[in-house]
Motif scaffolding. Sequence first.
Motif, PDB file in Angstrom:
ATOM      1  N   PRO A 105       0.821  -1.227   0.000  1.00 35.92           N
ATOM      2  CA  PRO A 105       0.000   0.000   0.000  1.00 35.92           C
ATOM      3  C   PRO A 105       0.851   1.273   0.000  1.00 35.92           C
ATOM      4  O   PRO A 105       0.434   2.288  -0.548  1.00 35.92           O
ATOM      5  N   LEU A 106       2.050   1.217   0.616  1.00 33.38           N
ATOM      6  CA  LEU A 106       2.925   2.395   0.590  1.00 33.38           C
ATOM      7  C   LEU A 106       3.693   2.414  -0.740  1.00 33.38           C
ATOM      8  O   LEU A 106       4.372   1.441  -1.086  1.00 33.38           O
ATOM      9  N   LYS A 107       3.601   3.526  -1.447  1.00 34.09           N
ATOM     10  CA  LYS A 107       4.144   3.598  -2.807  1.00 34.09           C
ATOM     11  C   LYS A 107       5.636   3.299  -2.887  1.00 34.09           C
ATOM     12  O   LYS A 107       6.121   2.747  -3.860  1.00 34.09           O
ATOM     13  N   TYR A 108       6.363   3.694  -1.836  1.00 30.23           N
ATOM     14  CA  TYR A 108       7.818   3.601  -1.930  1.00 30.23           C
ATOM     15  C   TYR A 108       8.381   2.309  -1.329  1.00 30.23           C
ATOM     16  O   TYR A 108       9.585   2.131  -1.244  1.00 30.23           O
ATOM     17  N   VAL A 109       7.496   1.424  -0.907  1.00 28.99           N
ATOM     18  CA  VAL A 109       7.942   0.135  -0.365  1.00 28.99           C
ATOM     19  C   VAL A 109       7.769  -0.916  -1.458  1.00 28.99           C
ATOM     20  O   VAL A 109       6.659  -1.134  -1.954  1.00 28.99           O
ATOM     21  N   GLU A 110       8.874  -1.549  -1.845  1.00 30.77           N
ATOM     22  CA  GLU A 110       8.849  -2.519  -2.944  1.00 30.77           C
ATOM     23  C   GLU A 110       9.429  -3.847  -2.469  1.00 30.77           C
ATOM     24  O   GLU A 110      10.111  -3.912  -1.443  1.00 30.77           O
ATOM     25  N   GLN A 111       9.195  -4.906  -3.248  1.00 28.14           N
ATOM     26  CA  GLN A 111       9.876  -6.179  -3.024  1.00 28.14           C
ATOM     27  C   GLN A 111      11.220  -6.083  -3.733  1.00 28.14           C
ATOM     28  O   GLN A 111      11.267  -6.083  -4.961  1.00 28.14           O
ATOM     29  N   ASP A 112      12.278  -5.950  -2.971  1.00 21.26           N
ATOM     30  CA  ASP A 112      13.600  -5.716  -3.565  1.00 21.26           C
ATOM     31  C   ASP A 112      14.394  -7.003  -3.750  1.00 21.26           C
ATOM     32  O   ASP A 112      14.948  -7.259  -4.808  1.00 21.26           O
ATOM     33  N   ASP A 113      14.455  -7.817  -2.693  1.00 17.69           N
ATOM     34  CA  ASP A 113      15.300  -9.014  -2.724  1.00 17.69           C
ATOM     35  C   ASP A 113      14.461 -10.265  -2.949  1.00 17.69           C
ATOM     36  O   ASP A 113      13.237 -10.265  -2.723  1.00 17.69           O
ATOM     37  N   THR A 114      15.151 -11.335  -3.338  1.00 17.87           N
ATOM     38  CA  THR A 114      14.465 -12.602  -3.589  1.00 17.87           C
ATOM     39  C   THR A 114      13.678 -13.045  -2.372  1.00 17.87           C
ATOM     40  O   THR A 114      12.543 -13.535  -2.480  1.00 17.87           O
TER      41      THR A 114
ATOM     42  N   GLU B 259      11.264   2.207   9.019  1.00 18.65           N
ATOM     43  CA  GLU B 259      11.906   1.917   7.736  1.00 18.65           C
ATOM     44  C   GLU B 259      10.982   2.299   6.576  1.00 18.65           C
ATOM     45  O   GLU B 259      11.423   2.877   5.574  1.00 18.65           O
ATOM     46  N   ASP B 260       9.680   1.974   6.741  1.00 21.90           N
ATOM     47  CA  ASP B 260       8.706   2.350   5.703  1.00 21.90           C
ATOM     48  C   ASP B 260       8.641   3.868   5.559  1.00 21.90           C
ATOM     49  O   ASP B 260       8.573   4.397   4.441  1.00 21.90           O
ATOM     50  N   LEU B 261       8.651   4.553   6.703  1.00 15.85           N
ATOM     51  CA  LEU B 261       8.571   6.020   6.670  1.00 15.85           C
ATOM     52  C   LEU B 261       9.831   6.619   6.039  1.00 15.85           C
ATOM     53  O   LEU B 261       9.745   7.599   5.296  1.00 15.85           O
ATOM     54  N   ASP B 262      10.979   5.996   6.327  1.00 13.65           N
ATOM     55  CA  ASP B 262      12.232   6.472   5.725  1.00 13.65           C
ATOM     56  C   ASP B 262      12.157   6.376   4.197  1.00 13.65           C
ATOM     57  O   ASP B 262      12.545   7.294   3.481  1.00 13.65           O
ATOM     58  N   LYS B 263      11.631   5.240   3.724  1.00 13.00           N
ATOM     59  CA  LYS B 263      11.519   5.047   2.276  1.00 13.00           C
ATOM     60  C   LYS B 263      10.532   6.040   1.661  1.00 13.00           C
ATOM     61  O   LYS B 263      10.626   6.369   0.488  1.00 13.00           O
ATOM     62  N   SER B 264       9.566   6.456   2.488  1.00 10.80           N
ATOM     63  CA  SER B 264       8.548   7.394   1.992  1.00 10.80           C
ATOM     64  C   SER B 264       8.967   8.850   2.190  1.00 10.80           C
ATOM     65  O   SER B 264       8.115   9.750   2.066  1.00 10.80           O
TER      66      SER B 264
ATOM     67  N   GLY C 216       2.158   8.863   0.696  1.00 10.30           N
ATOM     68  CA  GLY C 216       2.344   8.090  -0.535  1.00 10.30           C
ATOM     69  C   GLY C 216       1.668   6.740  -0.446  1.00 10.30           C
ATOM     70  O   GLY C 216       2.286   5.742  -0.081  1.00 10.30           O
ATOM     71  N   ILE C 217       0.390   6.733  -0.744  1.00 11.05           N
ATOM     72  CA  ILE C 217      -0.402   5.495  -0.659  1.00 11.05           C
ATOM     73  C   ILE C 217      -0.904   5.163  -2.060  1.00 11.05           C
ATOM     74  O   ILE C 217      -1.380   6.039  -2.785  1.00 11.05           O
ATOM     75  N   ARG C 218      -0.819   3.881  -2.429  1.00 10.96           N
ATOM     76  CA  ARG C 218      -1.338   3.466  -3.738  1.00 10.96           C
ATOM     77  C   ARG C 218      -2.865   3.434  -3.702  1.00 10.96           C
ATOM     78  O   ARG C 218      -3.459   3.027  -2.698  1.00 10.96           O
ATOM     79  N   SER C 219      -3.476   3.808  -4.803  1.00 11.57           N
ATOM     80  CA  SER C 219      -4.947   3.786  -4.835  1.00 11.57           C
ATOM     81  C   SER C 219      -5.467   2.353  -4.960  1.00 11.57           C
ATOM     82  O   SER C 219      -6.587   2.055  -4.587  1.00 11.57           O
ATOM     83  N   ASN C 220      -4.654   1.461  -5.504  1.00  7.35           N
ATOM     84  CA  ASN C 220      -5.056   0.041  -5.525  1.00  7.35           C
ATOM     85  C   ASN C 220      -3.810  -0.826  -5.411  1.00  7.35           C
ATOM     86  O   ASN C 220      -2.718  -0.411  -5.826  1.00  7.35           O
ATOM     87  N   THR C 221      -3.979  -1.973  -4.832  1.00  9.08           N
ATOM     88  CA  THR C 221      -2.850  -2.886  -4.656  1.00  9.08           C
ATOM     89  C   THR C 221      -3.247  -4.287  -5.119  1.00  9.08           C
ATOM     90  O   THR C 221      -4.439  -4.636  -5.138  1.00  9.08           O
ATOM     91  N   THR C 222      -2.246  -5.064  -5.488  1.00  6.10           N
ATOM     92  CA  THR C 222      -2.481  -6.434  -5.957  1.00  6.10           C
ATOM     93  C   THR C 222      -1.572  -7.385  -5.188  1.00  6.10           C
ATOM     94  O   THR C 222      -0.407  -7.075  -4.960  1.00  6.10           O
ATOM     95  N   TYR C 223      -2.146  -8.496  -4.798  1.00  5.26           N
ATOM     96  CA  TYR C 223      -1.358  -9.534  -4.135  1.00  5.26           C
ATOM     97  C   TYR C 223      -1.611 -10.841  -4.870  1.00  5.26           C
ATOM     98  O   TYR C 223      -2.764 -11.252  -5.038  1.00  5.26           O
ATOM     99  N   PHE C 224      -0.540 -11.454  -5.361  1.00  8.43           N
ATOM    100  CA  PHE C 224      -0.665 -12.736  -6.054  1.00  8.43           C
ATOM    101  C   PHE C 224       0.147 -13.775  -5.303  1.00  8.43           C
ATOM    102  O   PHE C 224       1.277 -13.507  -4.897  1.00  8.43           O
ATOM    103  N   LYS C 225      -0.434 -14.932  -5.139  1.00  7.98           N
ATOM    104  CA  LYS C 225       0.232 -15.945  -4.328  1.00  7.98           C
ATOM    105  C   LYS C 225       0.191 -17.320  -4.985  1.00  7.98           C
ATOM    106  O   LYS C 225      -0.820 -17.700  -5.577  1.00  7.98           O
ATOM    107  N   LEU C 226       1.301 -18.035  -4.886  1.00  7.47           N
ATOM    108  CA  LEU C 226       1.380 -19.425  -5.327  1.00  7.47           C
ATOM    109  C   LEU C 226       2.101 -20.181  -4.222  1.00  7.47           C
ATOM    110  O   LEU C 226       3.215 -19.809  -3.836  1.00  7.47           O
TER     111      LEU C 226
END
Lengths: 133, 274
Positions: B50-59, B118-123, B258-268
């Motif tokens: 949901p926070l725009k600046y938080v991403e999946q960075d590492d494996t 940490e989330d706030l720092d990224k934002s 910085g909040i995304r208006s929509n988010t997606t979660y996909f899981k396997l």
Amino acid sequence: MYFRCLIPYFIVGSSAFVTGLLNAAENTDVPRLTALPNKCVALRHGRTCFAQITLRFTVLKPGRYCITKRNAKQPLYCESIDRYGLFNVEFQSKTKQAYVLVEQSTKQELATTVIDVAWVHQKTSRKRRWRLF
Amino acid sequence: MARLLWLVAILLIASMSANGQEIEEEKTKDSDKWLWDIQVNMGAGFYKHPLKYVEQDDTIDYLELTFSLDLYYKGFFIQSNRRRSSAAEIDFGYQVFTSEDWAVDIILKSFFEDISQEDLDKSNASHLSPRNEAIGIAMRYTHYLDDALITIDTATINIENSANGWALETFYSHLIPYRNWDIYLGAGITFLSADTVNYYVGINAKDARESLPNYRPGAAYAIETEAHAIYPLAEDWTLRLGITKSYLSDNLSNSPIGIRSNTTYFKLGFNYVF
């Protein structure tokens, strides 16, 4: 010296052992019917289980043979074969099901295999679909 | 709130150790004794935070290893959310009333994750205070239909150094059995009070900067839609696939944090069922 004497026995013995293994694996003395896979797994107890099953069968003499479900009047499949046959079954059942290899002319049952039905969860009530208790 | 959670956990653990023998004997019986179910989930998750600046960075950010424990003893329970794609939600609760068609529970439940430093720092909002996880005490009404479930949670949410906020969450889940698959289609909406929203995504006047102006968004809502499928691989293994799409109201996504208006979660993933 002793080793040299033993080598022929070892070779003969090994050969007999390997032949025995092959015979056991092939087991050509009797008609055979096998299913792969031989188990169908559903999510919950009591649910119809679906699976694609391959039935392989071996007979001793050429002829026309059929695959039937146990207690079914009509055969699922009949084929004229010399030795080996193959049939794919669309399995649909809530309980285990036996399949029988039958010689068409004599109606004699030659071999049987059973496809088992298992499940992951035991509970079946409406509420239990959603929660444990 | 944390103390209350610990208290419930200690009560359950104490009762468990005192009745350990009964677990094996009664685990499959529909009784007033111990019922339990443990699953381990291994898999991968792909999401837009949901926070725009938080991403999946590492494996490792994509890998998921979770234990889900369902436990019931004389009205007290721990319940994972099996019908949902993410089993991370664990509810602690007490069953007030239950019948074949409906139930009323009192639960402790997390409505959304914390916002860490940490989330706030990224934002680029390092000077803001981290937001605690939104844990609420909720009264849950559940209605069971033939192949569907409706839950309504009315909750008071503990907000640090402020009056309590509240949330109302309702979710509809429909089960479609198709061959050996269980397919769950769900949709829900959550309303959040002004106090709750202001605390999590608002900016106080004293924290305002040129890039982070004062922001008091007021009450807001979030909508979720989900498709989730389970397939039995063996007697103790299942395959799980799921996709969840969330939509946030404009006053949430307009937050300067910085909040995304929509988010997606996909899981396997694969579950081992004990």
